[in-house]
Design an enzyme around this catalytic site. Structure first.
Site: not given
Ligand SMILES: NC(=O)C1=CN([C@@H]2O[C@H](COP(=O)(O)OP(=O)(O)OC[C@H]3O[C@@H](n4cnc5c(N)ncnc54)[C@H](OP(=O)(O)O)[C@@H]3O)[C@@H](O)[C@H]2O)C=CC1
Ligand SMILES: O=C(O)C1=N[C@H](C(=O)O)C[C@H](O)C1
Length: 252
Positions: A14, A17-18, A138, A142
């Site tokens: 949570a 980033k996403v 990306h 990542k």
């Protein structure tokens, strides 16, 4: 909308980033309620204690299998964006689900609608061209390369070409610096760029006599993944077992 009919949603990763973008999207949806947010160091049992119906996982390839095992064992549906799923992992998840009472898991390498369409268009185009290569680009934070999306795209392209009897892309390379031709994913070359300033981007380049076709998708920010994730959250309880990719939920 009556609170009782809202889907009770939890988010794993949570603070990521996403994950942050997904928490905001769930909060903003009238038919969903964010009842538990879990990140590194938090107790995953929070989902059980809060009566969570669907958990969204955007964590890390190293931890996602443990997360999923816990969720399936506890009868909690899961919508998974975390990458790192190969055939062996998918088979393991299917085994867990076979032993469950109607739990549903959706695993999608990319929840952006444009990326789903890019994969479909690439699959359709693959048999008409002699050559095909994939470039994924990306942000430098990542963890995995190639991206889950590129891995899946290459697999779909390879399958479509094999079905049509099209061989490997021509390549006369006999001398190379290791890595210069990219990774070989099911016979398709995949090149990974990591660059500050980028979010998530992919190009599929196809070529044949006298022409090329480039199919490109760009996620400009991480809200691009939210509509697909929320669709998964709303649908997954109606789809027991394993669903791979967003395609069936979009009637593709
Ligand atoms: N399918 C899709 O559409 C998309 C998939 N992704 C994938 O989603 C994953 C996450 O991406 P992103 O948000 O950029 O990554 P981030 O690193 O920003 O976020 C991951 C979060 O998960 C946390 N985390 C790590 N381990 C655990 C754990 N065991 N339990 C709970 N939380 C944990 C991390 O904490 P900490 O930092 O402290 O380790 C971090 O806060 C990646 O695999 C990425 O490729 C990304 C975008 C779209
Ligand atoms: O890590 C990311 O950022 C992303 N991961 C997914 C992938 O590996 O394909 C989806 C998207 O490309 C963003």
């Amino acid at each position: 909308m009556d609170d009782k009919v809202k889907v009770r949603v939890g988010v794993l990763g949570a603070n990521g980033k996403v994950g942050k973008a997904i928490c905001e999207a769930v909060d903003a949806a009238a038919d969903l309620e964010l009842v538990a947010s879990v990140d590194q160091g938090d107790d995953i049992a929070a989902f059980v204690n809060s009566g969570t119906e669907v958990v969204v996982d955007f964590t890390h390839p190293d931890v996602v299998m443990d997360n999923l095992k816990f969720l399936v064992e506890n009868g909690i549906h899961a919508v998974v964006g975390t990458t790192g799923f190969d055939d062996a992992r998918l088979a393991t998840v299917t085994e867990w689900l076979d032993a469950s009472q109607g739990t549903g898991v959706l695993i999608a390498p990319n929840f952006a609608i444009g990326a789903v369409l890019l994969m479909r268009f690439s699959e359709q185009a693959a048999r008409f061209f002699d050559s095909v290569e994939v470039i994924e680009l990306h942000h430098p934070n990542k963890a995995d390369a190639p991206s889950g999306t590129a891995y899946r795209t290459a697999g779909l392209i390879a399958e479509a070409r094999a079905k049509a009897g099209v061989g490997r892309s021509p390549d006369a390379t006999t001398t190379e610096l290791e890595g210069s031709r990219g990774a070989d994913v099911d016979g398709v070359r995949v090149h990974s760029i990591r660059l500050a300033g980028l979010v998530a981007h992919q190009e599929v380049l196809l070529g044949t006599q006298g022409e090329t076709l480039t199919i490109r998708h760009d996620s400009m920010d991480r809200t691009s993944f939210a509509p697909g994730v929320l669709l998964g959250v709303r649908e997954i309880s109606k789809r027991p077992g394993l669903t791979v990719g967003l395609d069936p939920l979009l009637d593709l």
